[in-house]
Design a protein around this motif. Structure first.
Motif, short mmCIF file in Angstrom:
data_model
loop_
_atom_site.label_atom_id
_atom_site.label_comp_id
_atom_site.label_asym_id
_atom_site.label_seq_id
_atom_site.Cartn_x
_atom_site.Cartn_y
_atom_site.Cartn_z
N ASP A 37 0.24 21.63 -6.38
CA ASP A 37 1.28 22.59 -6.02
C ASP A 37 2.40 21.93 -5.27
OD1 ASP A 37 -0.39 24.43 -7.06
OD2 ASP A 37 -1.17 25.14 -5.14
N ASP A 38 2.03 20.92 -4.50
CA ASP A 38 2.99 20.43 -3.52
C ASP A 38 2.44 19.11 -3.01
OD1 ASP A 38 5.10 20.47 -1.91
OD2 ASP A 38 4.37 22.02 -0.54
N GLY A 39 3.32 18.21 -2.59
CA GLY A 39 2.78 16.95 -2.08
C GLY A 39 3.83 16.16 -1.35
N VAL A 40 3.37 15.16 -0.60
CA VAL A 40 4.30 14.27 0.10
C VAL A 40 3.89 12.83 -0.18
CG1 VAL A 40 4.83 15.90 1.95
CG2 VAL A 40 2.95 14.28 2.25
N LEU A 41 4.88 11.95 -0.02
CA LEU A 41 4.62 10.53 -0.22
C LEU A 41 5.08 9.82 1.05
CD1 LEU A 41 3.83 8.34 -2.29
CD2 LEU A 41 6.21 8.34 -3.06
N MET A 70 0.84 -1.19 0.00
CA MET A 70 0.00 0.00 0.00
C MET A 70 0.88 1.24 0.00
SD MET A 70 -2.93 -1.23 2.62
CE MET A 70 -4.23 -0.12 2.20
N ASP A 72 10.23 -2.53 8.64
CA ASP A 72 9.41 -1.38 9.02
C ASP A 72 8.95 -1.47 10.47
OD1 ASP A 72 7.67 0.88 7.35
OD2 ASP A 72 6.70 0.21 9.20
N MET A 106 2.47 17.05 -11.22
CA MET A 106 3.33 18.21 -10.98
C MET A 106 3.65 18.90 -12.30
SD MET A 106 4.92 17.87 -7.58
CE MET A 106 6.59 18.06 -7.82
N GLU A 107 3.99 18.09 -13.29
CA GLU A 107 4.34 18.67 -14.58
C GLU A 107 3.17 19.46 -15.18
OE1 GLU A 107 5.95 15.47 -16.91
OE2 GLU A 107 7.63 15.38 -15.49
N ARG A 134 5.31 -4.38 -5.36
CA ARG A 134 5.83 -3.10 -4.88
C ARG A 134 6.39 -2.23 -5.99
NH1 ARG A 134 6.19 -1.42 -0.15
NH2 ARG A 134 6.01 -3.49 0.74
N GLN A 160 6.74 7.47 3.48
CA GLN A 160 7.93 6.65 3.26
C GLN A 160 7.88 5.34 4.04
OE1 GLN A 160 10.66 7.63 1.11
NE2 GLN A 160 8.89 8.84 0.49
N ASP A 161 7.03 5.26 5.02
CA ASP A 161 6.95 4.02 5.78
C ASP A 161 5.54 3.87 6.35
OD1 ASP A 161 6.89 5.65 8.13
OD2 ASP A 161 9.07 5.75 8.07
N LEU A 208 2.12 11.00 -9.93
CA LEU A 208 2.43 12.22 -9.17
C LEU A 208 3.29 13.17 -9.99
CD1 LEU A 208 3.06 10.50 -5.73
CD2 LEU A 208 1.09 11.90 -6.34
N GLU A 209 4.26 12.62 -10.69
CA GLU A 209 5.11 13.48 -11.52
C GLU A 209 4.29 14.14 -12.62
OE1 GLU A 209 8.64 11.36 -12.81
OE2 GLU A 209 9.13 10.88 -10.72
N THR A 236 8.25 13.42 3.20
CA THR A 236 9.10 13.64 2.03
C THR A 236 8.29 14.22 0.89
OG1 THR A 236 10.33 11.73 2.74
CG2 THR A 236 10.77 12.53 0.55
N GLN A 271 4.47 7.01 -8.81
CA GLN A 271 5.45 8.06 -9.12
C GLN A 271 5.09 8.76 -10.42
OE1 GLN A 271 8.69 8.93 -7.95
NE2 GLN A 271 8.75 7.66 -6.12
#
Ligand SMILES: Cc1cc2nc3c(=O)[nH]c(=O)nc-3n(C[C@H](O)[C@H](O)[C@H](O)COP(=O)(O)OP(=O)(O)OC[C@H]3O[C@@H](n4cnc5c(N)ncnc54)[C@H](O)[C@@H]3O)c2cc1C
Lengths: 481, 262
Positions: free
Chosen positions: A322-326, A232, B16, A316-317, A301, A328-329, A312-313, B200, A309
């Motif tokens: 405007d802005d975002g986070v992903l 996920m 994790d 953005m393009e 995965r 990481q865990d 999201l890219e 991030t 990715q």
């Protein structure tokens, strides 16, 4: 409590003889009569609706429910089936002196089939506990919502709850394969089918799904559960207009396709509200007009991450976000979800909340929030100032399902504010052929407004159904229809 | 003007934090197949602290370099740290180490690798997690400080660098806090309360793809990483026994007496 309605004189009054009868069929611990014990069952979770029941019964088996209902049927004693009491429309608590039948002691998992993913369980199983059980076997309950730690799966079926992943797993009308229920006269209806396909006659269980305790007491359910996704991901981003939110959604459907499992949107006002009451870090430090949480669930995965990715890219393009986070865990993923699920709770902290849970065609969805603010200002209300009773007007919801939660948070409930909002809100929805209750149901709160979503011919049919299954009207009266 | 900081942040990829580790049936390794790995939470705090130092004062930090020793998959930890905001990264790829055998790369070996790396590349500040949540050793930072013969401040809950390059580190100790100060160079290990790492950003994830990762091996650094310890056996913690409900205070007390708890 409710001057505008009167207790239905057809209903019997509870006597000592009734209590004695219940004592003969139930253990002492299943019968609550003390004021202190009763209060939690009389008041709903928003503390908005308060009944006056003198008796709570907590049966431990379907047979006990049947004996209770047979007696209540004969004596015309009105009842309220109650699950986790997390419902948001005042449906789970009595209005007058109805007997509360709590399903919380009916909480065993009856069977689980590892191959088909079909679980059969008592109605009183807590959603989160059921999901944890399924997780051990690599499966997931096809429903998830903020109240998962308290609500019952029987309550979920009784309200046809939608929740956070309807987008992916569909409605309970599809995943519930069978329902066992006790009807108003005590008859046990054994409909615990475990078949995906069964075209033999009227599909009566569909009537019980979403019936909110007005047709019978659900005692058991059989549910088709999907495999739990191995991988996920959660992303959270900021956008400057509602138009862009829609663009991001369309792109999510095309780029993420089968792995998309949630698409939740929130406005800036709702985020400021959470920030005020949460200890969690804001996912995005900078302010945006709108925020979106996207979740993917899949099985590979690198495949999933690559898709996400790219999505999201692309956003953005194209300058859609405007802005975002992903995340990481897992911890970050959980924290972002907690942040989203914290909206209703943070609103409740202000005192009271007028909640409108509506379905509207997507393009007009957010217009409703803007119009609502304008309407309140036009009526002379201030929003969010020190003196004003109205603290905040926010919009958020399951955008992927066309479902908006319009919430008006107040310091205290007032008839005044209520009349400013209603029936204006319902008329607004009617004009756009929306639904006045997308997933929370009708209960006590929305009953008078049913006509804004259903025409008279449909309402008449519903009344006929109610009369067939509950001719004396003892099942959860004063509500629904 | 203090001397500019060249910060090394050693990082580790671990199972994790939110996942419950399971021991395999042979009781010699922790199951890693299909398990999600992430950056060790204490390492994440270390990276965050390095970035905050950079943000705290213009020109204070010259470079933030990540170093990770392990299998090729340690790249993931480096990528996470680069996306958070580190400048560059070095992977010390250790032959014979994979997810299942990650415990055989011992703290002393890692400390020696880091010492050799710092001797070669230079640095005046090392910030690292006080421990990795897989083996909970809590040794690498201390061993590294010993090998480098630098001062060390462990379990930091606050870090400040003044204009003369004196580093003050607050640490939580029994009954309060203690502040140590020492001149650069210094080794600092991070505690949980030091900061809350940032999420991030998407832009940074994209930028991180373009950042440079160097590769080295233990033999490039002249370090022998052969394990000195032998894992005799691993076992799951004992299962929690189910509780039971009592209906009165008296029966609670008698139950507690039965099991000798009071
Ligand atoms: C924080 C929070 C978030 C929520 N998020 C969502 C969401 O995202 N989506 C959504 O759809 N809903 C949401 N809800 C509301 C949702 O309807 C309920 O939480 C849940 O589905 C009700 O389950 P319950 O067991 O608490 O039922 P209760 O609240 O006890 O009862 C709800 C209704 O069902 C009837 N009922 C309950 N059990 C039975 C039974 N066994 N047989 C017959 N009738 C029964 C009751 O009479 C009542 O009319 C949320 C609620 C909260 C508090």
């Amino acid at each position: 409590m409710y001057p505008e309605i009167i207790r239905d004189p057809r209903f019997g009054e509870l006597t000592q003889a009734d209590i004695e009868y219940f004592k003969s069929i139930l253990p002492e611990s299943s019968i609550l009569q003390d004021d202190q014990d009763l209060s939690g069952y009389n008041i709903d979770s928003m503390r908005k609706y308060n009944g006056q029941s003198r008796l709570v019964l907590k049966p431990r088996s379907t047979e006990e429910v049947s004996k209770i209902m047979k007696h209540c049927g004969e004596r015309k004693l009105a009842v309220v089936p109650q699950g986790g009491n997390t419902g948001l429309v005042g449906g789970s608590v009595p209005v007058f002196d109805e007997i509360v039948i709590s399903l919380s002691n009916l909480n065993k998992i009856r069977s689980f089939d590892e191959v088909s993913g079909i679980i059969v369980a008592d109605a009183g199983c807590i959603l989160e506990a059921t999901d944890m059980f399924l997780a051990e076997h690599g499966y997931i309950f096809p429903l998830d919502l903020g109240a998962k730690g308290s609500c019952h799966i029987g309550g979920n079926v009784a309200t046809n709850a939608g929740g956070l992943r309807l987008l992916r797993y569909g409605s309970l009308h599809g995943s519930v394969l069978g329902v066992e229920a006790v009807m108003a006269d005590g008859t046990i209806v054994n409909g615990l089918g475990k078949l995906r396909k069964d075209n033999t006659g009227y599909d009566i269980k569909q009537l019980l799904i979403g019936s909110e305790g007005t047709l019978g007491v659900i005692t058991g359910v059989s549910v088709l559960c999907p495999k739990r996704s191995k991988v996920m991901n959660v992303a959270f981003f900021g956008l400057d207009s509602y138009e862009k939110v829609q663009k991001a959604f369309v792109k999510a459907k095309s780029d993420l396709g089968e792995i998309l499992s949630a698409f939740e949107f929130m406005d800036r006002e709702s985020q400021d509200q959470v920030a005020q009451f949460s200890e969690l870090r804001r996912p995005l430090d900078e302010q945006h007009n709108f925020y979106v949480l996207v979740e993917t669930s899949g099985s590979n995965r690198s495949h999933d991450e690559e898709k996400l990715q790219e999505y999201l890219e692309g956003l953005m393009e194209a300058e859609i976000i405007d802005d975002g986070v992903l995340a990481q865990d897992e911890t970050q993923m959980k924290n972002i979800w907690t942040w989203r699920e914290g909206i209703p709770e943070s609103l409740a902290r202000t005192g009271g909340v007028y909640k409108y849970d509506v379905s509207i065609p997507l393009e007009d969805l957010y217009l409703m929030v803007e119009d609502c603010r304008a309407k309140l200002v036009e009526k002379g209300y201030e929003i969010g100032t020190e003196e004003s009773n109205i603290v905040n007007v926010v919009g958020y919801g399951h955008l992927g399902d066309g479902n908006l939660h319009l919430n008006v948070a107040v310091k205290s409930y007032s008839k005044d504010v209520e009349h400013a909002l209603e029936p204006w809100v319902y008329e607004w929805i009617q004009k756009r052929q929306g639904s006045i209750s997308a997933e929370h149901g009708l209960g006590f709160a929305k009953r008078p407004y049913l006509k804004y979503s259903k025409d008279q011919s449909m309402i008449n049919l519903m009344k006929q159904v109610k009369n067939v299954y509950d001719p004396d009207g003892i099942m959860n009266p004063y509500k629904y229809i | 003007m203090p001397p500019r900081l060249n910060i090394i942040v050693p990082v580790k990829r671990v199972i994790d934090y939110a996942i419950k580790p399971r021991v395999n049936s042979a009781k010699n390794i922790v199951e890693t197949n299909g398990v999600k790995f992430s950056l060790n939470p204490f390492c994440e705090i270390a990276v965050e602290e390095a970035i905050r130092l950079r943000e705290s004062k213009k020109d204070l930090v010259e470079s933030i370099t990540l170093v990770s020793a392990g299998s090729a998959k340690a790249q993931d930890a480096l990528r996470s740290g680069l996306a958070m905001g580190a400048d560059k990264a070095t992977l010390i790829e250790c032959p014979g180490i994979d997810d299942a055998k990650s415990l055989s790369l011992e703290p002393l070996a890692v400390a020696k690798l880091l010492k050799a790396y710092i001797d070669k590349e230079g640095a005046n500040l090392v910030i690292l997690g006080k421990q990795a949540i897989d083996d909970d050793s809590n040794q690498t930072g201390q061993m590294l400080a010993g090998l480098l013969n630098w001062p060390q401040a462990t379990n930091a809950s606050n870090v400040a660098v003044d204009d003369d390059g004196i580093v003050s580190v607050t640490r939580e100790v029994d009954g309060g806090s203690e502040t140590l100060s020492a001149p650069l160079p210094i080794v600092i290990t991070t505690d949980l309360r030091l900061n809350v790492p940032r999420y991030t950003k998407l832009q940074d994830i994209m930028k991180a793809k373009k950042k440079k990762t160097d590769k080295l091996t233990p033999s490039d650094l002249g370090v022998d990483i052969a394990p000195r310890l032998e894992v005799v056996s691993l076992s799951d913690p004992p299962k929690r026994l189910g509780g039971s409900k009592v209906d009165s205070v008296d029966s609670l007390i008698s139950k507690l007496k039965d099991v000798g708890a009071i």
